[in-house]
Design a protein around this motif. Structure first.
Motif, PDB file in Angstrom:
ATOM      1  N   ILE B 137       1.259  -1.208   0.207  1.00 26.47           N
ATOM      2  CA  ILE B 137      -0.068   0.175  -0.459  1.00 26.47           C
ATOM      3  C   ILE B 137       1.026   1.194   0.194  1.00 26.47           C
ATOM      4  O   ILE B 137       0.883   2.495  -0.595  1.00 26.47           O
ATOM      5  CB  ILE B 137      -0.786   0.190   1.057  1.00 26.47           C
ATOM      6  N   ASN B 138       2.172   1.162   0.383  1.00 26.32           N
ATOM      7  CA  ASN B 138       2.534   2.362   0.854  1.00 26.32           C
ATOM      8  C   ASN B 138       3.695   2.730  -0.538  1.00 26.32           C
ATOM      9  O   ASN B 138       3.615   3.292  -0.588  1.00 26.32           O
ATOM     10  CB  ASN B 138       4.453   1.571   2.009  1.00 26.32           C
ATOM     11  N   GLN B 139       4.044   1.246  -1.492  1.00 25.31           N
ATOM     12  CA  GLN B 139       4.157   1.265  -2.463  1.00 25.31           C
ATOM     13  C   GLN B 139       4.503   1.479  -3.903  1.00 25.31           C
ATOM     14  O   GLN B 139       4.795   2.001  -4.640  1.00 25.31           O
ATOM     15  CB  GLN B 139       5.249   0.254  -2.362  1.00 25.31           C
ATOM     16  N   VAL B 140       3.389   0.827  -4.303  1.00 28.85           N
ATOM     17  CA  VAL B 140       2.363   1.146  -4.598  1.00 28.85           C
ATOM     18  C   VAL B 140       1.858   2.416  -5.598  1.00 28.85           C
ATOM     19  O   VAL B 140       2.620   2.857  -7.110  1.00 28.85           O
ATOM     20  CB  VAL B 140       0.849   0.658  -5.182  1.00 28.85           C
ATOM     21  N   PRO B 141       1.659   3.503  -4.701  1.00 30.02           N
ATOM     22  CA  PRO B 141       1.256   5.100  -5.289  1.00 30.02           C
ATOM     23  C   PRO B 141       3.358   5.969  -5.617  1.00 30.02           C
ATOM     24  O   PRO B 141       3.005   6.612  -6.363  1.00 30.02           O
ATOM     25  CB  PRO B 141       1.571   6.223  -3.892  1.00 30.02           C
ATOM     26  N   LYS B 218       6.130  14.255  -5.497  1.00 32.52           N
ATOM     27  CA  LYS B 218       5.355  12.499  -5.349  1.00 32.52           C
ATOM     28  C   LYS B 218       6.480  11.436  -5.102  1.00 32.52           C
ATOM     29  O   LYS B 218       6.014  10.098  -5.634  1.00 32.52           O
ATOM     30  CB  LYS B 218       4.702  11.799  -6.921  1.00 32.52           C
ATOM     31  N   LEU B 219       6.850  11.759  -3.686  1.00 31.19           N
ATOM     32  CA  LEU B 219       7.426  10.808  -2.296  1.00 31.19           C
ATOM     33  C   LEU B 219       6.511   9.910  -2.471  1.00 31.19           C
ATOM     34  O   LEU B 219       6.578   9.366  -0.807  1.00 31.19           O
ATOM     35  CB  LEU B 219       8.210  11.947  -2.349  1.00 31.19           C
ATOM     36  N   LYS B 220       5.136  11.064  -2.294  1.00 32.54           N
ATOM     37  CA  LYS B 220       3.731  10.542  -1.376  1.00 32.54           C
ATOM     38  C   LYS B 220       2.359  11.185  -2.060  1.00 32.54           C
ATOM     39  O   LYS B 220       2.814  12.492  -2.603  1.00 32.54           O
ATOM     40  CB  LYS B 220       3.979  11.567   0.248  1.00 32.54           C
ATOM     41  N   ARG B 221       1.933  10.170  -2.377  1.00 27.23           N
ATOM     42  CA  ARG B 221       1.011  10.384  -2.847  1.00 27.23           C
ATOM     43  C   ARG B 221      -0.605  10.290  -2.350  1.00 27.23           C
ATOM     44  O   ARG B 221      -1.708  11.288  -2.680  1.00 27.23           O
ATOM     45  CB  ARG B 221       0.657   9.049  -4.420  1.00 27.23           C
ATOM     46  N   LYS B 222      -0.582  10.097  -1.114  1.00 29.25           N
ATOM     47  CA  LYS B 222      -1.323   9.782  -0.613  1.00 29.25           C
ATOM     48  C   LYS B 222      -1.639  10.505   1.078  1.00 29.25           C
ATOM     49  O   LYS B 222       0.364  10.078   1.252  1.00 29.25           O
ATOM     50  CB  LYS B 222      -2.615   8.452  -0.304  1.00 29.25           C
ATOM     51  N   SER B 223      -2.180  10.491   1.948  1.00 25.27           N
ATOM     52  CA  SER B 223      -2.154  10.672   3.334  1.00 25.27           C
ATOM     53  C   SER B 223      -1.758   9.601   3.640  1.00 25.27           C
ATOM     54  O   SER B 223      -1.934   8.696   3.297  1.00 25.27           O
ATOM     55  CB  SER B 223      -2.625  11.566   4.069  1.00 25.27           C
ATOM     56  N   ASN B 224      -0.419   9.567   5.207  1.00 20.68           N
ATOM     57  CA  ASN B 224      -0.279   8.102   5.768  1.00 20.68           C
ATOM     58  C   ASN B 224      -1.601   7.991   6.505  1.00 20.68           C
ATOM     59  O   ASN B 224      -2.459   6.559   6.860  1.00 20.68           O
ATOM     60  CB  ASN B 224       0.317   8.674   7.613  1.00 20.68           C
ATOM     61  N   ASP B 225      -3.110   8.803   7.067  1.00 17.78           N
ATOM     62  CA  ASP B 225      -4.400   8.414   7.631  1.00 17.78           C
ATOM     63  C   ASP B 225      -4.996   7.848   6.161  1.00 17.78           C
ATOM     64  O   ASP B 225      -6.001   6.659   6.196  1.00 17.78           O
ATOM     65  CB  ASP B 225      -4.824   9.190   7.729  1.00 17.78           C
TER      66      ASP B 225
END
Ligand SMILES: [Fe+2]
Ligand SMILES: [Fe+2]
Lengths: 95, 318
Positions: B137-141, B218-225
């Motif tokens: 889940i972390n990696q796909v984005p 784009k190192l992150k695309r969705k928030s942790n929550d």
């Protein structure tokens, strides 16, 4: 630390005959033979390849993106290199 | 370069990323972009490598040959993931030795989940199912992240991860359908790995520090929550399907939200483990450092051998 680092190699894999070798990553190895063996273990564990090339990274000369303008822009205005540049009547077939 | 020129370059750079263009190693990039990427990619690489240790614990005791070859293959994949990511990191001009040194000196972090012990065979199931599940889940984005070498590494990683999760879940299925003791073992593993897996998706949005900048790059695309919610929503039915119970008495389907409400996460525990006080932090670090130090003579010997061979070849050529 303080020992000599193993050189870096770039790995290219041909996924099947008929296709070109494609860069897939890099790894460290003492020599070409070890680089090949490691590349096999790391990059072809699931039948991803039928042939591997390894090249020591320092032997690759790369173009500098700062020169992209002078290198690649001249091609942009040479539309006559493309088939669509030429006006032909619609009735012409097989061309 | 003048401040004005740098500002200009930075603006162009951000615009490229906003247009979904990829950044490649030799392109100009802000120093902060380079540093942030080295930090995130190396942490990621370290996690893959340290992550082999808890599972390595069970290779020799796998209950069947089928399980053993699968576990071995999975762990070998993790070594590969570490390598893809270290390589991607090296394209930014940092050496592999520096990266190892940062891990061994404690300067670099790795995912805290690997500081928990693997005390039963069911832990192999829980790790594949939950830990690899959360990692996916972390990696796909990240397959779409802005730095080309990182995005390419993540594509390879994600392709390989799905077998990891499936082999783990299959272990859980078999245990859950087994004797009462086996089912209890599976439940116990779920009880121990559930909360740390939720923590793997990172601190809650209100305290997460890097998010805004990371989103832009784009190192992150969705928030942790959001990622955590996604993980919970997809995992709860998987537990139900095999008759296991998620260890959270507050877990409840929320019809209105269309997702699960869940209980309070013990963030004190999370920070304790991050700070080095988890059950296995010392053990993991010792294992890595001694593997590196005890392997030094092998690396030196291999290098010396290769040089000798090369010299001999050159002499023969003369
Ligand atoms: Fe992995
Ligand atoms: Fe994995």
């Amino acid at each position: 630390m303080g020992t000599k680092n193993w050189p870096l190699w770039e790995v290219f894999v041909r996924s099947k005959n008929g296709l070109e070798h494609r860069h897939c990553g890099s790894l460290h190895a003492t020599d070409a033979e070890m680089a090949l063996e490691n590349a096999r273990d790391v990059y072809t564990r699931r039948n991803e390849g039928v042939s591997i090339w390894v090249v020591e990274s320092k032997n690759i000369t790369a173009s500098n993106p700062d020169n992209n303008g002078e290198l690649f822009e001249p091609a942009q205005d040479k539309v006559y290199r493309h088939p669509t540049f030429y006006d032909l009547p619609d009735e012409v077939k097989h061309m | 370069m003048s401040e004005e020129q740098i500002k200009n370059l930075e603006a162009q750079f951000e615009a490229r990323i906003a247009r979904d263009e990829k950044i490649e190693p030799k392109d100009w990039m802000p120093e902060k972009y380079r540093k942030t990427h080295i930090r995130q990619m190396s942490q990621h690489a370290h996690s893959e490598v340290v992550g082999m240790l808890p599972e390595g614990n069970w290779i020799t005791r796998a209950p069947s040959l089928r399980r053993k070859v699968a576990l071995l293959a999975k762990i070998q994949d993790e070594a590969g993931h570490g390598l893809y990511l270290y390589s991607a990191c090296e394209t930014l001009g940092v050496s592999r030795d520096e990266l190892y040194d940062q891990l061994h000196s404690g300067k670099a972090k790795y995912s805290s989940i690997f500081n928990y012990p693997t005390i039963t065979w069911a832990d192999m199931g829980a790790i594949g199912w939950l830990v690899d599940g959360a990692a996916i889940i972390n990696q796909v984005p990240l397959c779409n992240t802005s730095y080309g070498p990182y995005a390419r590494a993540m594509i390879r990683v994600c392709k390989e991860e799905s077998f990891h999760q499936r082999q783990g879940y299959e272990i859980m299925i078999k245990l859950a359908q087994g004797t009462p003791e086996q089912k209890e073992m599976a439940q116990d593993a779920l009880n121990r790995w559930w909360w740390p897996s939720l923590m793997m998706l990172g601190p809650t949005d209100d305290v997460s520090v890097h998010t805004a900048q990371s989103m832009k790059w784009k190192l992150k695309r969705k928030s942790n929550d959001d990622l955590r919610q996604q993980f919970i929503d997809q995992t709860v039915p998987q537990a139900e399907l095999i008759g296991l119970t998620i260890p959270d008495s507050d877990l409840k389907w929320n019809e209105e939200k269309g997702s699960y409400d869940f209980g309070e996460i013990d963030w004190d525990e999370f920070w304790q483990v991050v700070k080095g006080h988890g059950p296995c932090n010392k053990e993991r670090m010792n294992a890595r450092v001694s593997a590196w130090e005890e392997g030094e003579w092998v690396r030196d010997a291999a290098m010396a051998y290769a040089e000798k061979q090369k010299e001999r070849k050159e002499k023969q050529a003369v």
